[in-house]
Design a protein around this motif. Structure first.
Motif, PDB file in Angstrom:
ATOM      1  N   GLY A 164      34.332  46.409  28.187  1.00 15.61           N
ATOM      2  CA  GLY A 164      34.887  47.231  29.251  1.00 15.61           C
ATOM      3  C   GLY A 164      36.397  47.323  29.173  1.00 15.61           C
ATOM      4  N   ASP A 165      36.975  48.008  30.152  1.00 12.23           N
ATOM      5  CA  ASP A 165      38.411  48.256  30.230  1.00 12.23           C
ATOM      6  C   ASP A 165      39.092  47.087  30.941  1.00 12.23           C
ATOM      7  N   ALA A 166      40.018  46.430  30.258  1.00  8.37           N
ATOM      8  CA  ALA A 166      40.669  45.235  30.811  1.00  8.37           C
ATOM      9  C   ALA A 166      41.595  45.553  31.978  1.00  8.37           C
ATOM     10  N   THR A 167      41.910  46.836  32.210  1.00  8.95           N
ATOM     11  CA  THR A 167      42.709  47.187  33.380  1.00  8.95           C
ATOM     12  C   THR A 167      41.868  47.189  34.652  1.00  8.95           C
ATOM     13  N   SER A 168      40.551  47.078  34.498  1.00  8.50           N
ATOM     14  CA  SER A 168      39.640  47.049  35.643  1.00  8.50           C
ATOM     15  C   SER A 168      39.564  45.643  36.231  1.00  8.50           C
ATOM     16  N   ARG A 169      39.749  45.548  37.535  1.00  7.97           N
ATOM     17  CA  ARG A 169      39.642  44.245  38.196  1.00  7.97           C
ATOM     18  C   ARG A 169      38.231  43.675  38.059  1.00  7.97           C
ATOM     19  N   GLU A 170      37.243  44.561  38.068  1.00 10.75           N
ATOM     20  CA  GLU A 170      35.842  44.118  37.937  1.00 10.75           C
ATOM     21  C   GLU A 170      35.609  43.461  36.583  1.00 10.75           C
ATOM     22  N   ILE A 171      36.145  44.062  35.530  1.00  7.47           N
ATOM     23  CA  ILE A 171      35.972  43.514  34.174  1.00  7.47           C
ATOM     24  C   ILE A 171      36.701  42.178  34.055  1.00  7.47           C
ATOM     25  N   LEU A 172      37.905  42.094  34.594  1.00 14.33           N
ATOM     26  CA  LEU A 172      38.651  40.832  34.563  1.00 14.33           C
ATOM     27  C   LEU A 172      37.906  39.743  35.329  1.00 14.33           C
ATOM     28  N   SER A 173      37.302  40.126  36.450  1.00 14.97           N
ATOM     29  CA  SER A 173      36.535  39.156  37.240  1.00 14.97           C
ATOM     30  C   SER A 173      35.313  38.671  36.473  1.00 14.97           C
ATOM     31  N   LYS A 174      34.648  39.579  35.755  1.00 12.78           N
ATOM     32  CA  LYS A 174      33.497  39.192  34.944  1.00 12.78           C
ATOM     33  C   LYS A 174      33.884  38.186  33.872  1.00 12.78           C
ATOM     34  N   ALA A 175      35.128  38.273  33.404  1.00  9.66           N
ATOM     35  CA  ALA A 175      35.610  37.355  32.362  1.00  9.66           C
ATOM     36  C   ALA A 175      36.048  36.016  32.944  1.00  9.66           C
ATOM     37  N   GLY A 176      35.906  35.840  34.266  1.00  8.82           N
ATOM     38  CA  GLY A 176      36.270  34.569  34.893  1.00  8.82           C
ATOM     39  C   GLY A 176      37.760  34.391  35.078  1.00  8.82           C
ATOM     40  N   ILE A 177      38.453  35.490  35.415  1.00  7.35           N
ATOM     41  CA  ILE A 177      39.912  35.453  35.506  1.00  7.35           C
ATOM     42  C   ILE A 177      40.411  34.447  36.545  1.00  7.35           C
ATOM     43  N   LYS A 178      39.661  34.268  37.633  1.00  8.97           N
ATOM     44  CA  LYS A 178      40.123  33.402  38.722  1.00  8.97           C
ATOM     45  C   LYS A 178      40.123  31.925  38.341  1.00  8.97           C
ATOM     46  N   LYS A 179      39.343  31.554  37.329  1.00  9.26           N
ATOM     47  CA  LYS A 179      39.293  30.142  36.903  1.00  9.26           C
ATOM     48  C   LYS A 179      39.855  29.947  35.500  1.00  9.26           C
ATOM     49  N   ALA A 180      40.446  31.000  34.927  1.00  7.88           N
ATOM     50  CA  ALA A 180      40.966  30.918  33.559  1.00  7.88           C
ATOM     51  C   ALA A 180      42.323  30.227  33.529  1.00  7.88           C
ATOM     52  N   HIS A 181      42.627  29.602  32.404  1.00  4.68           N
ATOM     53  CA  HIS A 181      43.926  28.946  32.221  1.00  4.68           C
ATOM     54  C   HIS A 181      44.985  29.960  31.787  1.00  4.68           C
ATOM     55  N   ALA A 182      44.594  30.889  30.913  1.00  8.85           N
ATOM     56  CA  ALA A 182      45.554  31.861  30.381  1.00  8.85           C
ATOM     57  C   ALA A 182      44.834  33.119  29.930  1.00  8.85           C
ATOM     58  N   ILE A 183      45.602  34.201  29.815  1.00 10.19           N
ATOM     59  CA  ILE A 183      45.084  35.443  29.260  1.00 10.19           C
ATOM     60  C   ILE A 183      46.047  35.921  28.178  1.00 10.19           C
ATOM     61  N   VAL A 184      45.513  36.276  27.018  1.00  7.78           N
ATOM     62  CA  VAL A 184      46.312  36.791  25.905  1.00  7.78           C
ATOM     63  C   VAL A 184      46.008  38.279  25.773  1.00  7.78           C
ATOM     64  N   ILE A 185      47.000  39.112  26.021  1.00  7.55           N
ATOM     65  CA  ILE A 185      46.831  40.564  25.939  1.00  7.55           C
ATOM     66  C   ILE A 185      47.254  40.982  24.541  1.00  7.55           C
ATOM     67  N   ALA A 186      46.265  41.259  23.688  1.00  7.92           N
ATOM     68  CA  ALA A 186      46.534  41.409  22.259  1.00  7.92           C
ATOM     69  C   ALA A 186      46.293  42.806  21.718  1.00  7.92           C
ATOM     70  N   PHE A 187      45.980  43.782  22.587  1.00  4.82           N
ATOM     71  CA  PHE A 187      45.725  45.107  22.027  1.00  4.82           C
ATOM     72  C   PHE A 187      47.006  45.919  21.903  1.00  4.82           C
ATOM     73  N   ASN A 188      46.934  46.979  21.118  1.00  2.63           N
ATOM     74  CA  ASN A 188      48.141  47.726  20.741  1.00  2.63           C
ATOM     75  C   ASN A 188      48.420  48.866  21.715  1.00  2.63           C
ATOM     76  N   ASN A 189      48.841  48.525  22.914  1.00  4.58           N
ATOM     77  CA  ASN A 189      49.155  49.570  23.878  1.00  4.58           C
ATOM     78  C   ASN A 189      50.192  49.053  24.867  1.00  4.58           C
ATOM     79  N   ASP A 190      51.454  49.382  24.600  1.00  4.16           N
ATOM     80  CA  ASP A 190      52.526  48.888  25.456  1.00  4.16           C
ATOM     81  C   ASP A 190      52.492  49.497  26.849  1.00  4.16           C
ATOM     82  N   VAL A 191      51.787  50.621  27.014  1.00  2.85           N
ATOM     83  CA  VAL A 191      51.685  51.246  28.329  1.00  2.85           C
ATOM     84  C   VAL A 191      50.688  50.485  29.205  1.00  2.85           C
TER      85      VAL A 191
END
Length: 325
Positions: A164-191
């Protein structure tokens, strides 16, 4: 809390546990449905039909052989029919868990993990290194046929992959964002990188955000906004190698030195370089303090010092296990 957790051995057991819990959850719904209908039957037959229930009469209702004498008894008979069909509902509900559900459930059970956004050239290297370091992580990526083999391999190893799209709060929540230690944003889109960083901080203000950028202006915005703690430009990091490569042969097989600044409450503060090297068997090239490089092996590490480490994956694995917080 140490982010290093040995999770490779437990992945399959966790998936099995999640599958069982999923089935129990579905059966629970079917049981509630069955119980509600049964209670409703007795309410209708006793409260509205004013019918005295005997064992024989209940058996007739149960086998649908009862002839209703009024509307209320007819309704009760229909309810009994629904009671009898409830096992079919349970069979329909207890279906094979879909891959998206399995990945979301597995990610939801994780804690202090890393979320990797993007499986491009950099993202692939990051996930391969995380696997070698035994660091638990979740991947967010778009469903792309070019990444099918890699995502299939990661899923086979028990790594949750959220499509899914990582700009979506739903997708981030599915990835366990609230209990995660860190997030690495590695895709090629500065926007989009700042958008993902902002959403991550909104959902988990304590998460550490490491972002890849190309434009210095974007890096400055991210750091100034406090949406990211670390903003790294792979091109900027490579510039000295490009220039020196014009005059010398660059050995790409040798791992690069890594400068790390530890927080004041870190267990590493107060230790000497020799003590640190003996403890975790890693090479320390020196300490940078107020712009000066200190090479004295008996020098004590102070808060705000930058320690320059050099070593292989196994050595950094020991460093993480001992001092990551």
């Amino acid at each position: 809390m140490c982010i290093m957790k040995s999770f490779t051995v437990k992945r399959n057991l966790l998936l099995l546990f999640l599958q069982i819990m999923y089935y129990v959850k579905m059966l629970k719904f079917a049981l509630i449905y069955f119980s509600t209908l049964l209670i409703l039957f007795f309410v209708v037959i006793v409260g509205f039909a004013n019918t005295t229930i005997t064992i024989e009469k209940f058996a007739d209702f149960l086998t649908l052989n009862y002839t209703p004498a009024n509307v209320a008894e007819a309704v009760a008979l229909i309810i009994m029919f629904l009671v009898q069909t409830s096992p079919i509902m349970a069979f329909v509900e207890v279906r094979t868990m879909g891959i998206d559900e399995k990945m979301s459930l597995m990610a939801g059970k994780m804690k202090d993990h890393i979320i990797v956004v993007g499986l491009g050239h950099l993202g692939r290297r990051i996930v391969n290194t995380l696997l070698k370091l035994d660091i638990p992580f979740v991947v967010i990526t778009l469903s792309d046929s070019s990444q099918r083999d890699l995502t299939k391999e990661l899923i086979g190893k028990g790594v949750p992959v959220i499509f899914g799209d990582a700009t979506s709060r739903e997708i981030l929540s599915k990835a366990g964002i609230k209990k995660a230690h860190a997030i690495v944003i590695a895709f090629n889109n500065d926007v989009l990188n700042p958008v993902v960083a902002q959403r991550a901080k909104e959902l988990n203000p304590d998460i550490k955000v490491v972002a890849r950028v190309y434009w210095d202006e974007i890096a400055e915005i991210l750091l100034r906004s406090k949406y990211a703690e670390e903003v790294l430009s792979s091109t900027a990091i490579a510039v000295p190698k490009y220039i020196l490569g014009c005059y010398f042969d660059i050995d790409m097989e040798i791992p690069p030195a890594i400068p790390i600044k530890f927080q004041e409450n870190s267990k590493i503060i107060g230790k000497k370089i020799t003590e640190l090297e003996q403890m975790i068997q890693i090479h320390v090239l020196g300490i940078v303090r107020k712009g000066l490089l200190i090479k004295d092996r008996n020098e004590t590490i102070h808060p705000e010092d930058t320690i320059i480490f050099w070593g292989n994956i196994e050595e950094f694995k020991r460093l993480l296990k001992e001092f990551s917080e």
